[in-house]
Scaffold this motif. Structure first.
Motif, PDB file in Angstrom:
ATOM      1  N   LEU A 194      36.188 -11.354  14.044  1.00 46.46           N
ATOM      2  CA  LEU A 194      35.259 -11.149  15.147  1.00 46.46           C
ATOM      3  C   LEU A 194      33.851 -11.174  14.574  1.00 46.46           C
ATOM      4  O   LEU A 194      33.555 -10.480  13.597  1.00 46.46           O
ATOM      5  CB  LEU A 194      35.515  -9.791  15.814  1.00 46.46           C
ATOM      6  CG  LEU A 194      34.488  -9.353  16.864  1.00 46.46           C
ATOM      7  CD1 LEU A 194      34.555 -10.251  18.096  1.00 46.46           C
ATOM      8  CD2 LEU A 194      34.705  -7.886  17.250  1.00 46.46           C
ATOM      9  N   VAL A 195      32.997 -11.975  15.184  1.00 49.24           N
ATOM     10  CA  VAL A 195      31.601 -12.041  14.746  1.00 49.24           C
ATOM     11  C   VAL A 195      30.709 -11.742  15.939  1.00 49.24           C
ATOM     12  O   VAL A 195      30.855 -12.342  17.013  1.00 49.24           O
ATOM     13  CB  VAL A 195      31.251 -13.424  14.158  1.00 49.24           C
ATOM     14  CG1 VAL A 195      29.785 -13.446  13.713  1.00 49.24           C
ATOM     15  CG2 VAL A 195      32.169 -13.755  12.980  1.00 49.24           C
ATOM     16  N   LEU A 196      29.795 -10.800  15.747  1.00 49.08           N
ATOM     17  CA  LEU A 196      28.769 -10.526  16.753  1.00 49.08           C
ATOM     18  C   LEU A 196      27.501 -11.218  16.297  1.00 49.08           C
ATOM     19  O   LEU A 196      26.845 -10.796  15.334  1.00 49.08           O
ATOM     20  CB  LEU A 196      28.552  -9.020  16.904  1.00 49.08           C
ATOM     21  CG  LEU A 196      29.774  -8.177  17.300  1.00 49.08           C
ATOM     22  CD1 LEU A 196      29.351  -6.749  17.618  1.00 49.08           C
ATOM     23  CD2 LEU A 196      30.520  -8.785  18.476  1.00 49.08           C
ATOM     24  N   HIS A 197      27.180 -12.312  16.975  1.00 52.54           N
ATOM     25  CA  HIS A 197      26.009 -13.110  16.627  1.00 52.54           C
ATOM     26  C   HIS A 197      24.774 -12.524  17.304  1.00 52.54           C
ATOM     27  O   HIS A 197      24.785 -12.287  18.526  1.00 52.54           O
ATOM     28  CB  HIS A 197      26.198 -14.558  17.089  1.00 52.54           C
ATOM     29  CG  HIS A 197      27.272 -15.290  16.347  1.00 52.54           C
ATOM     30  ND1 HIS A 197      27.122 -15.704  15.053  1.00 52.54           N
ATOM     31  CD2 HIS A 197      28.524 -15.680  16.741  1.00 52.54           C
ATOM     32  CE1 HIS A 197      28.231 -16.336  14.658  1.00 52.54           C
ATOM     33  NE2 HIS A 197      29.096 -16.328  15.662  1.00 52.54           N
ATOM     34  N   PRO A 198      23.699 -12.297  16.561  1.00 55.19           N
ATOM     35  CA  PRO A 198      22.494 -11.713  17.170  1.00 55.19           C
ATOM     36  C   PRO A 198      21.822 -12.698  18.118  1.00 55.19           C
ATOM     37  O   PRO A 198      21.766 -13.903  17.864  1.00 55.19           O
ATOM     38  CB  PRO A 198      21.613 -11.401  15.968  1.00 55.19           C
ATOM     39  CG  PRO A 198      22.045 -12.374  14.911  1.00 55.19           C
ATOM     40  CD  PRO A 198      23.526 -12.565  15.119  1.00 55.19           C
ATOM     41  N   VAL A 199      21.344 -12.176  19.230  1.00 54.78           N
ATOM     42  CA  VAL A 199      20.575 -12.954  20.195  1.00 54.78           C
ATOM     43  C   VAL A 199      19.307 -12.158  20.491  1.00 54.78           C
ATOM     44  O   VAL A 199      19.111 -11.055  19.972  1.00 54.78           O
ATOM     45  CB  VAL A 199      21.376 -13.205  21.487  1.00 54.78           C
ATOM     46  CG1 VAL A 199      22.612 -14.047  21.199  1.00 54.78           C
ATOM     47  CG2 VAL A 199      21.784 -11.880  22.138  1.00 54.78           C
ATOM     48  N   GLU A 200      18.455 -12.730  21.305  1.00 59.40           N
ATOM     49  CA  GLU A 200      17.243 -12.005  21.667  1.00 59.40           C
ATOM     50  C   GLU A 200      17.622 -10.670  22.287  1.00 59.40           C
ATOM     51  O   GLU A 200      18.536 -10.578  23.120  1.00 59.40           O
ATOM     52  CB  GLU A 200      16.422 -12.826  22.660  1.00 59.40           C
ATOM     53  CG  GLU A 200      15.090 -12.191  23.017  1.00 59.40           C
ATOM     54  CD  GLU A 200      14.281 -13.061  23.964  1.00 59.40           C
ATOM     55  OE1 GLU A 200      13.295 -12.529  24.527  1.00 59.40           O
ATOM     56  OE2 GLU A 200      14.639 -14.242  24.144  1.00 59.40           O
ATOM     57  N   GLU A 201      16.939  -9.626  21.856  1.00 55.64           N
ATOM     58  CA  GLU A 201      17.308  -8.270  22.251  1.00 55.64           C
ATOM     59  C   GLU A 201      17.398  -8.135  23.764  1.00 55.64           C
ATOM     60  O   GLU A 201      16.521  -8.550  24.505  1.00 55.64           O
ATOM     61  CB  GLU A 201      16.287  -7.268  21.694  1.00 55.64           C
ATOM     62  CG  GLU A 201      16.761  -5.826  21.774  1.00 55.64           C
ATOM     63  CD  GLU A 201      15.937  -4.892  20.907  1.00 55.64           C
ATOM     64  OE1 GLU A 201      16.000  -3.675  21.138  1.00 55.64           O
ATOM     65  OE2 GLU A 201      15.231  -5.385  20.006  1.00 55.64           O
ATOM     66  N   GLY A 202      18.539  -7.581  24.222  1.00 59.89           N
ATOM     67  CA  GLY A 202      18.740  -7.353  25.640  1.00 59.89           C
ATOM     68  C   GLY A 202      19.219  -8.553  26.412  1.00 59.89           C
ATOM     69  O   GLY A 202      19.237  -8.520  27.646  1.00 59.89           O
ATOM     70  N   THR A 203      19.659  -9.632  25.702  1.00 62.42           N
ATOM     71  CA  THR A 203      20.144 -10.830  26.404  1.00 62.42           C
ATOM     72  C   THR A 203      21.592 -11.156  26.042  1.00 62.42           C
ATOM     73  O   THR A 203      22.091 -12.217  26.409  1.00 62.42           O
ATOM     74  CB  THR A 203      19.264 -12.052  26.066  1.00 62.42           C
ATOM     75  OG1 THR A 203      19.396 -12.362  24.670  1.00 62.42           O
ATOM     76  CG2 THR A 203      17.809 -11.786  26.402  1.00 62.42           C
TER      77      THR A 203
END
Length: 532
Positions: A109-118
């Motif tokens: 499982l990978v949680l890829h960072p996105v723009e905060e709150g999106t």
């Protein structure tokens, strides 16, 4: 290996497959990969865990925004040569995906960072800071040699695996082929970009891959520390740095409070465990008659765990007589005698991988002797004192303190503390003489792991404030070894532990294992009813 190949031409790695005698002709391959009816639909539907795991991932996302979070399920583990242990995914992976039993070795499982709150929303619709992707090894087509030739993953050997679409339906998480993992992890790493964090101890190959990506991005130790320090993270390790340990820590701490579904799973685990205790009581006469009676107890309990759940949550302790004074007695090869007590410490792990952890100390004959009852009652009183303080607002350590006050007082009453030492003095930091007969702690958190949340910070665990949703054990004991010259002869060889699983509620606590009798008279009546 052809008939003309000598053993010296074959590598050590290849020799482990000599027993297979698998045909290799092209004619065989053409035939075995043809004339198959369409695969039956696996009937996959969305798991009940989907909204809960979305909220759990959002909680982890809030702790480490801006970092790519890698949570491996773990690989199959070799038991011997080319045989594997039954697979169990890493607990952090199971918690965040809802996948239990033996599902998806090698998945990540990978949680890829996105723009905060999106990012992906929690169950209440609040967006997170990450987008989750599950990298899995999907079902291979039948014109692929994996189908018949791969003993670890092939459908012929281990059954059909889910497709990518099946995984998405089941988990509510986007699914991609595990072959895409390397490129996905490497994206934007280094140069002041994404920080890459991995749950360590789950999958050595994935850890090696992550380290290689970091090295390829030119992050030596100093540069990596600088890059990680710039991550906008609200969770840090006790040293104040943001690194892999911060992810391990956060994944552990978000499990300190159990959600509604987790509590349901724990209730189920306790119920199945109580059934196992009942089965053991019925089999005590057979245990007495067998040369390894403890094994009768162990196998009776473990068989129930496998029939009614996934397995046992830890190795069952079936300790009769003096063996009960060995805290983690799991050899379970001793005799069981009338007149002795047997300490049974067992927990059923249900298919969701949540486990119970319950202990009772039972009189083999069905009735406690006077001295057994005296010791048992002291332990029960200590447990009741711990229950009395296990309320919202108290500290976790208060539970242990309450139990120890009773244990020390009872030992003083019996004249077992060293000459001139009072219970109050023993309870002081420079005393602790009473701990000779109970060296372990009174409580630990419980959940996916029998010792759950073990990577949480001290201030969150031992010094943590009890909060509704916490589940932990209360398990005081007294252990007088057969060769303990500090106690009277009548006490020697007696070990007693009473352990229950406790849920903190809004106004106090609930004993999840209360259906299993604790009071000595109730235990005797319960045993009598089961053995009629």
């Amino acid at each position: 290996m052809s008939e003309n190949t000598t053993s010296s031409d074959q590598s050590i790695e290849e020799r482990g497959t000599n027993r297979s005698q698998r045909p290799a002709s092209q004619a065989f391959k053409n035939f075995v990969m043809s004339q198959w009816a369409p695969r039956a639909d696996l009937g996959v539907t969305a798991s009940r865990a989907v909204p809960f795991t979305a909220t759990r991932r959002a909680a982890l996302s809030a702790r480490l925004p801006g970092a790519r979070l890698v949570i491996p399920a773990g690989p199959l583990r070799t038991r011997s040569n080319d045989t594997d242990y039954r697979f169990r995914p890493h607990s952090a992976f199971a918690h965040l995906t809802g996948l239990g039993t033996d599902q998806e070795p090698d998945a990540v499982l990978v949680l890829h960072p996105v723009e905060e709150g999106t990012g992906d929303p929690a169950a209440d619709g609040t967006p997170s800071n990450h987008h989750a992707v599950l990298y899995v090894r999907p079902l291979a087509p039948r014109d692929n040699e994996e189908f018949f030739a791969d003993a670890r993953y092939g459908e012929f050997w281990v059954g059909a695996r889910p497709t990518l679409a099946d995984v998405e339906t089941l988990t509510g998480i986007e699914a991609r082929h595990v072959d895409e993992l390397k490129d996905a992890l490497a994206k934007d790493v280094g140069g002041g970009g994404v920080v890459l964090l991995v749950v360590t101890g789950a999958d050595e190959e994935v850890e090696t891959l992550v380290d290689a990506i970091r090295a390829e991005a030119g992050l030596d130790l100093a540069e990596r520390a600088e890059a990680e320090a710039t991550a906008e993270a609200t969770a840090t390790t006790s040293s104040g740095t943001v690194d892999d340990a911060a992810l391990v820590e956060a994944a552990s701490e978000i499990r300190l409070l159990k959600d509604e579904l987790e509590i349901e799973h724990l209730r189920e685990a306790v119920a199945r465990t109580i059934e196992g205790f009942e089965a053991v009581v019925r089999e005590l006469p057979r245990a007495v008659a067998h040369r390894r009676g403890e094994r009768v107890i162990e196998t009776t309990f473990d068989a129930n765990a496998r029939l009614e759940g996934n397995a046992v949550g830890y190795e069952t302790i079936a300790a009769a007589g003096d063996h009960a004074t060995t805290l983690h007695w799991i050899r379970n090869d001793g005799e069981v005698h009338e007149g002795d007590m047997v300490l049974l410490d067992g927990g059923v792990e249900v298919d969701s991988l949540y486990t119970a952890d319950v202990t009772r100390t039972l009189p083999v004959s069905g009735e406690y002797s006077d001295v057994q009852r005296r010791i048992y009652q002291a332990v029960l009183d200590a447990a009741d004192a711990a229950f009395a303080v296990a309320r919202p607002g108290a500290k976790f350590r208060d539970v242990h303190t309450a139990a120890m006050e009773v244990i020390a007082a009872r030992l003083e009453e019996w004249g077992l503390l060293p000459d001139g030492v009072t219970a109050a003095e023993a309870l002081g930091d420079n005393g602790q003489q009473h701990r000779r007969w109970m060296v372990h702690g009174t409580s630990h958190h419980l959940g996916l792991d029998v010792h759950d949340c073990a990577q949480a910070r001290r201030e969150m665990y031992l010094d943590g404030v009890l909060t509704p949703g916490m589940v932990f054990t209360i398990e005081p004991g007294l252990y007088f070894k057969a060769d303990d010259l500090a106690v009277p002869q009548e006490y020697r060889g007696i070990g007693v532990r009473i352990e229950d699983d406790v849920l903190i509620t809004a106004d106090g606590n609930e004993n999840l294992s209360a259906a299993l009798p604790r009071d000595p008279e109730a235990v005797e009546a319960w045993m009598s009813g089961l053995r009629r």
